[in-house]
Write a protein that holds these residues in place. Structure first.
Motif, mmCIF file in Angstrom:
data_model
loop_
_atom_site.group_PDB
_atom_site.id
_atom_site.type_symbol
_atom_site.label_atom_id
_atom_site.label_comp_id
_atom_site.label_asym_id
_atom_site.label_seq_id
_atom_site.Cartn_x
_atom_site.Cartn_y
_atom_site.Cartn_z
ATOM 1 N N ASN A 148 3.333 -0.147 -19.837
ATOM 2 C CA ASN A 148 4.024 1.145 -19.832
ATOM 3 C C ASN A 148 3.208 2.259 -19.191
ATOM 4 O OD1 ASN A 148 6.661 0.891 -20.840
ATOM 5 N ND2 ASN A 148 5.912 0.682 -22.934
ATOM 6 N N ARG A 149 1.982 1.975 -18.809
ATOM 7 C CA ARG A 149 1.180 3.009 -18.177
ATOM 8 C C ARG A 149 1.477 3.092 -16.689
ATOM 9 N NH1 ARG A 149 -4.837 2.273 -20.910
ATOM 10 N NH2 ARG A 149 -4.211 2.783 -23.043
ATOM 11 N N SER A 180 0.994 -0.942 -9.212
ATOM 12 C CA SER A 180 -0.036 -0.922 -8.167
ATOM 13 C C SER A 180 -1.175 -1.874 -8.526
ATOM 14 C CB SER A 180 -0.567 0.500 -7.969
ATOM 15 O OG SER A 180 -1.160 1.000 -9.151
ATOM 16 N N TRP A 181 -1.465 -2.001 -9.832
ATOM 17 C CA TRP A 181 -2.486 -2.953 -10.251
ATOM 18 C C TRP A 181 -2.043 -4.381 -9.946
ATOM 19 C CZ3 TRP A 181 -2.346 -6.876 -13.965
ATOM 20 C CH2 TRP A 181 -3.581 -7.516 -14.209
ATOM 21 N N LEU A 182 -0.783 -4.691 -10.184
ATOM 22 C CA LEU A 182 -0.270 -6.025 -9.849
ATOM 23 C C LEU A 182 -0.477 -6.331 -8.369
ATOM 24 C CD1 LEU A 182 3.114 -6.405 -11.798
ATOM 25 C CD2 LEU A 182 0.971 -7.637 -12.217
ATOM 26 N N GLY A 240 9.192 -1.446 -12.431
ATOM 27 C CA GLY A 240 8.832 -0.044 -12.607
ATOM 28 C C GLY A 240 9.538 0.640 -13.748
ATOM 29 N N GLU A 241 10.227 -0.123 -14.599
ATOM 30 C CA GLU A 241 10.943 0.456 -15.726
ATOM 31 C C GLU A 241 10.054 0.451 -16.973
ATOM 32 O OE1 GLU A 241 14.477 -1.835 -16.218
ATOM 33 O OE2 GLU A 241 15.042 -1.710 -14.094
ATOM 34 N N LYS A 242 10.210 1.456 -17.817
ATOM 35 C CA LYS A 242 9.492 1.504 -19.084
ATOM 36 C C LYS A 242 10.182 0.578 -20.086
ATOM 37 C CE LYS A 242 6.623 4.634 -17.632
ATOM 38 N NZ LYS A 242 5.218 4.280 -17.321
ATOM 39 N N VAL A 243 9.390 0.025 -20.989
ATOM 40 C CA VAL A 243 9.937 -0.860 -22.017
ATOM 41 C C VAL A 243 9.742 -0.194 -23.375
ATOM 42 C CG1 VAL A 243 9.357 -2.861 -20.603
ATOM 43 C CG2 VAL A 243 7.801 -2.166 -22.438
#
Length: 476
Positions: free
Chosen positions: A194-195, A200-202, A265-268
Motif C-alpha cells: 500500500n505504500r 516502481s520497486w517491482l 497501482g490500486e490500494k488494498v
C-alpha cells in the motif's frame, strides 16, 4: 568520586572489572545488523573532516540538535553552512545531552579512534576539530581502516532484494581486508503493497532478476531466486521491519488477487494487506529455514511521524518513535504457522517498545528446539532502547525468562563507521550486571564460568548462531 570515562567506566564492582578486563575487552566484534554502505567500505571512503565522519546521516545526533533548538540548516545540511559551523552546533549541544548515551558514545569515539580526551563543548571544539581532522587526513582513517581498528570480523549490511550486491562481491576479493561484509535480505518494499513506490520497486526487482513479474507466482519465484543469490554471496540473515505484526488467515487464491490489485497501482484494504503479508512472510520464512538462515523481526516502530519534515527531508531523518501496538497474538500465530510445518528458522525478535521485553522473552520459550541453542532469541536493546537502562532491562528480562548465556549480543544498527564503541559500552554493562549478581550472592564467584559466558555473549554465540564459520572464506 570516579573520573569521567575512566578505565572502570560502568563497571560497578571488582568482579565486573575482572570480567571486562580479562574476558570481554579484547573480544572481536560481529555486527550482524547495521546500515553501513558496502560501496563506502569497498572504496575505503575517507572523510574530509569530523562533521562528515560524525554528523552526516546520524539521526541520533540530529534529534538532539533539534531538541537543543538548533536550526535545521545546521543539522541536515545547507550549502550556506560550513561543516565547521555544523560541528560547532554539535559541540554546543553535547553538554546539554548528559544522561543520554550519545554523550558517552561521542566521547568514547573520540578517545578510542583519535586519542582525543578533551570534553566536547564550545570551548574545546576548535582543539578537537584540529586534532581529529589531522588524523582523518593522515590516510589511515578510511572506512575499512576504522573497521579494522575496531576488530570487527563480520558486518551484515541491510540490503534490498533488488540490490545487485556488486560491492559485497568486490570486497570479498580485497586481499588485505579481513572483515567479512555480508548482505542481509530485507524485503520490506515487497511487503508494503500500500505504500507509494511499490510498483516502481517491482520494476527494479524485474531488472535485477532479468525476469518479468507477471503475477504473484512469478513474484515468489523471483524472491526465491534473490534469496539464493544472497546466499551465494554469503548472506545468512534476513531482516523485516514490521511496524505492526500482521496475521490473517488466507488462501493462495486470495493473495494472488490481492497482489494483482496492488500490481495495478490500486490500494488494498488493511485486512487484505495483512493477508498478503502473512502469506508472503510465511513463504519467506520457509525459504530461510531451508537454507539455515536467521530471520529478524524489528517491531513496533512508528515511522515518519512528522509529515511536513518527511516531505522536506525524506525518511530516516530522525522523525520516528516507538509504537505501542499489541504484538503477542499475531506474532505467536505467525511463528506457529511456520513451526507447524517444521519450517521456523532461527529467529530474533526485537521490539522498539520496552513494554514488550517480557512478552517477547516468554514467546521465545514456546518455539525453541531442533537442538539449536537459543533458536528463537529476544533481540538486543534496539534504537531508542540501546541506553544503559534499556540494555540492562533487556538482559534482565532475558535472564528472568530464558537463557542469557545463549544471547547473541550487541549490534550497532548504525550508519556510522565510528559506532563500534557501542559494543564496548554493552560489554561493560554485561560485566557489571553479572558482577552485581556475584556481589549479591545470587550467582557463584566462578570466573571460568562467567568469563566464558561473557565471551560467548560478546562474540562466540553470534558466530555459531549465524553459522558464519562456513559462510565466507575470510572468517577465521
Amino acid at each position: 568520586m570516579k573520573s569521567f570515562l575512566d578505565e572502570q567506566f560502568l563497571l560497578t564492582n571488582d568482579t565486573a572489572i575482572t570480567l571486562f578486563e580479562n574476558y570481554a575487552k579484547d573480544m572481536p566484534i560481529i555486527d550482524y545488523h547495521c546500515h553501513l554502505s558496502p560501496k563506502e567500505i569497498y572504496e575505503n571512503k575517507t572523510f574530509s573532516n569530523l562533521t562528515e565522519a560524525w554528523l552526516y546521516g546520524d539521526h541520533y545526533k540530529w534529534r538532539l540538535l533539534r531538541a537543543n533548538g538548533v536550526e535545521e540548516k545546521y543539522i541536515t545540511g545547507d550549502k550556506t553552512v560550513s561543516d565547521y559551523d555544523r560541528f560547532m552546533a554539535w559541540a554546543k549541544t553535547i553538554p546539554m545531552a548528559i544522561g543520554n548515551p550519545v554523550y558517552a558514545w561521542s566521547h568514547l569515539e573520540l578517545q578510542r579512534y583519535f586519542g582525543v580526551y578533551e570534553l566536547i563543548n564550545e570551548k574545546n571544539a576548535p582543539v578537537i576539530w584540529e586534532k581529529v581532522n589531522a588524523k582523518l587526513n593522515s590516510g589511515e582513517f578510511g572506512a575499512r581502516d576504522l573497521i579494522a581498528k575496531s576488530n570487527v570480523t563480520v558486518i551484515c549490511t541491510t540490503d534490498d532484494p533488488a540490490d545487485t550486491l556488486e560491492y559485497h562481491v568486490l570486497i570479498k576479493n580485497i586481499p588485505d581486508f579481513h572483515t567479512a561484509v555480508l548482505p542481509s535480505f530485507r524485503p520490506d518494499k515487497g511487503l508494503e503493497i500500500n505504500r507509494d513506490g511499490f510498483r516502481s520497486w517491482l520494476t527494479q526487482l524485474e531488472q535485477v532478476a532479468e525476469r518479468t513479474i507477471e503475477n504473484y507466482g512469478t513474484f515468489l519465484e523471483v524472491l526465491e531466486a534473490r534469496v539464493d543469490y544472497f546466499h551465494s554471496v554469503g548472506g545468512r540473515v534476513s531482516d523485516h521491519a514490521l511496524d505492526y505484526v500482521p496475521y490473517a488467515e488466507t488462501t493462495l487464491e486470495e493473495v494472488v488477487a490481492i497482489f494483482e490489485q496492488a500490481r495495478k497501482g490500486e490500494k488494498v484494504s488493511l485486512n487484505d494487506e495483512q493477508k498478503y503479508k502473512t502469506f508472503t512472510l510465511t513463504f519467506l520464512g520457509k525459504l530461510y529455514a531451508a537454507r539455515g538462515w536467521a530471520m529478524q523481526f524489528h517491531m513496533n516502530a512508528a515511522r515518519n511521524n512528522n509529515t511536513r519534515m518527511h516531505n522536506l527531508l525524506g525518511p530516516d531523518t530522525g522523525y520516528d518513535a516507538m509504537n505501542d501496538s499489541l504484538i503477542a497474538g499475531p506474532l505467536v500465530k505467525l511463528l506457529d504457522a511456520l513451526a507447524s510445518e517444521d519450517s521456523l528458522p532461527r529467529t530474533i525478535l526485537y521490539s522498539l517498545n520496552p513494554k514488550d521485553n517480557e512478552v517477547l522473552a516468554a514467546i521465545t520459550g514456546s518455539f525453541q528446539g531442533d537442538g539449536i541453542p537459543g533458536k528463537v532469541q529476544l533481540g538486543a536493546a534496539w534504537w531508542f532502547n540501546d541506553t544503559k537502562d534499556g540494555m540492562l532491562a533487556q538482559m534482565r528480562s532475558l535472564a528472568n525468562v530464558g537463557l542469557i548465556s545463549r544471547f547473541v549480543g550487541m549490534l550497532t544498527d548504525s550508519r556510522s563507521f565510528l559506532s563500534y564503541p557501542r559494543h564496548e559500552y554493552f560489554r561493560r554493562l554485561l560485566c557489571s550486571l553479572l558482577g552485581e549478581w556475584v556481589e549479591q550472592g545470587e550467582v557463584p564467584h566462578d570466573l571460568e564460568l562467567l568469563g566464558n559466558m561473557v565471551q560467548d555473549i560478546s562474540y562466540r554465540n553470534a558466530q555459531k548462531y549465524f553459522q558464519f564459520e562456513g559462510a565466507y572464506s575470510k572468517i577465521l
